[in-house]
Enzyme design. Structure first.
Site, PDB file in Angstrom:
ATOM      1  CG  ASN A   1      -4.559   1.464   7.501  1.00 37.66           C
ATOM      2  OD1 ASN A   1      -5.968   1.776   7.061  1.00 37.66           O
ATOM      3  ND2 ASN A   1      -3.840   0.536   7.241  1.00 37.66           N
ATOM      4  CB  ILE A   2      -0.947   7.555   7.660  1.00 40.30           C
ATOM      5  CG1 ILE A   2      -2.446   7.878   8.491  1.00 40.30           C
ATOM      6  CG2 ILE A   2      -0.651   7.961   7.343  1.00 40.30           C
ATOM      7  CD1 ILE A   2      -2.726   9.110   9.404  1.00 40.30           C
TER       8      ILE A   2
ATOM      9  CB  CYS B   1      -2.707   0.944  13.875  1.00 36.12           C
ATOM     10  SG  CYS B   1      -1.638  -0.376  13.321  1.00 36.12           S
TER      11      CYS B   1
ATOM     12  CD  GLU C   1      -6.419  -0.454  15.571  1.00 30.97           C
ATOM     13  OE1 GLU C   1      -6.120   0.191  14.932  1.00 30.97           O
ATOM     14  OE2 GLU C   1      -6.868  -1.509  15.644  1.00 30.97           O
TER      15      GLU C   1
ATOM     16  CB  CYS D   1      -1.550  -4.640  15.668  1.00 33.49           C
ATOM     17  SG  CYS D   1      -0.817  -2.648  16.552  1.00 33.49           S
TER      18      CYS D   1
ATOM     19  CB  CYS E   1      -3.258  -0.472  18.355  1.00 34.19           C
ATOM     20  SG  CYS E   1      -2.700   0.030  17.092  1.00 34.19           S
TER      21      CYS E   1
HETATM   22  N1  THU Z   1      -3.260  -1.925  10.762  1.00 32.12           N
HETATM   23  C1  THU Z   1      -4.325  -0.541  11.436  1.00 32.12           C
HETATM   24  O1  THU Z   1      -4.608   0.051  11.266  1.00 32.12           O
HETATM   25  N2  THU Z   1      -4.863  -1.875  12.886  1.00 32.12           N
HETATM   26  C2  THU Z   1      -4.938  -2.540  12.894  1.00 32.12           C
HETATM   27  O2  THU Z   1      -5.370  -3.127  14.477  1.00 32.12           O
HETATM   28  C3  THU Z   1      -3.829  -3.943  12.713  1.00 32.12           C
HETATM   29  C4  THU Z   1      -2.595  -3.145  11.603  1.00 32.12           C
HETATM   30  C5  THU Z   1      -3.275  -1.868   9.495  1.00 32.12           C
HETATM   31  C6  THU Z   1      -1.555  -1.855   9.730  1.00 32.12           C
HETATM   32  C7  THU Z   1      -1.258  -1.265   8.341  1.00 32.12           C
HETATM   33  O3  THU Z   1      -1.151  -0.324   7.507  1.00 32.12           O
HETATM   34  C8  THU Z   1      -1.828  -2.102   8.237  1.00 32.12           C
HETATM   35  O4  THU Z   1      -3.437  -2.529   8.360  1.00 32.12           O
HETATM   36  C9  THU Z   1      -1.241  -3.666   7.913  1.00 32.12           C
HETATM   37  O5  THU Z   1      -0.968  -3.841   9.273  1.00 32.12           O
END
Ligand code: THU
Length: 132
Positions: free
Chosen positions: A45-46, A56, A58, A89, A92
């Site tokens: 995640n960035i 995210c 994914e 989420c 995604c």
């Molecule tokens: N996040 C993801 O990278 N993947 C997910 O499936 C759920 C959420 C990240 C987004 C954000 O940077 C952090 O988690 C908090 O929501």
């Protein structure tokens, strides 16, 4: 998918989570996607100061794979810091459903226990654009 392949994807997802840029949430997420041709792409995640334009793990992994020519996918592993499984989420889920409708989603916890669901189980009655 055998257990060895699943473990490899989980290990790669956990390793990718170390590259997370999460100054705002402090929540590190990693993903590793396996394309049908056997290649694996990872993502983390960035976040940035807009707070809204989060990307995210994914989708980073999926888009890296697509941009390298992958068209079909077998599985994606997702791992986050903490005890619990990290389910993708809603955004995604929609993107995975559209680009990888057969994909299996491996949700791992920090002890590397995991649960697997098909994307259609995670996104039932999914929206699909009907071309006219
Ligand atoms: N996040 C993801 O990278 N993947 C997910 O499936 C759920 C959420 C990240 C987004 C954000 O940077 C952090 O988690 C908090 O929501």
């Amino acid at each position: 998918m055998d257990d060895k392949q699943i473990r490899l994807l989980i290990d790669k997802a956990i390793a990718a989570s170390e590259n997370s840029v999460c100054n705002f949430s402090r929540f590190k997420v990693g993903a590793a996607i396996l394309s049908k041709d056997g290649r694996i792409f990872t993502g983390c995640n960035i976040e940035n100061s807009s707070l809204t334009m989060v990307m995210c793990a994914e989708r980073v992994a999926l888009y890296k794979a697509i941009s390298e020519g992958c068209k079909e996918f077998t599985a994606i592993a997702v791992a986050a810091e903490g005890q619990d499984f990290c389910p993708p989420c809603g955004s995604c889920r929609q993107i995975l459903f559209e680009f990888a409708p057969d994909i299996k989603v491996i949700m791992a916890d920090s002890k590397k226990d995991y649960t697997i669901k098909k994307i259609e189980e995670l996104l039932p009655i999914a929206f699909r654009f009907q071309k006219r």
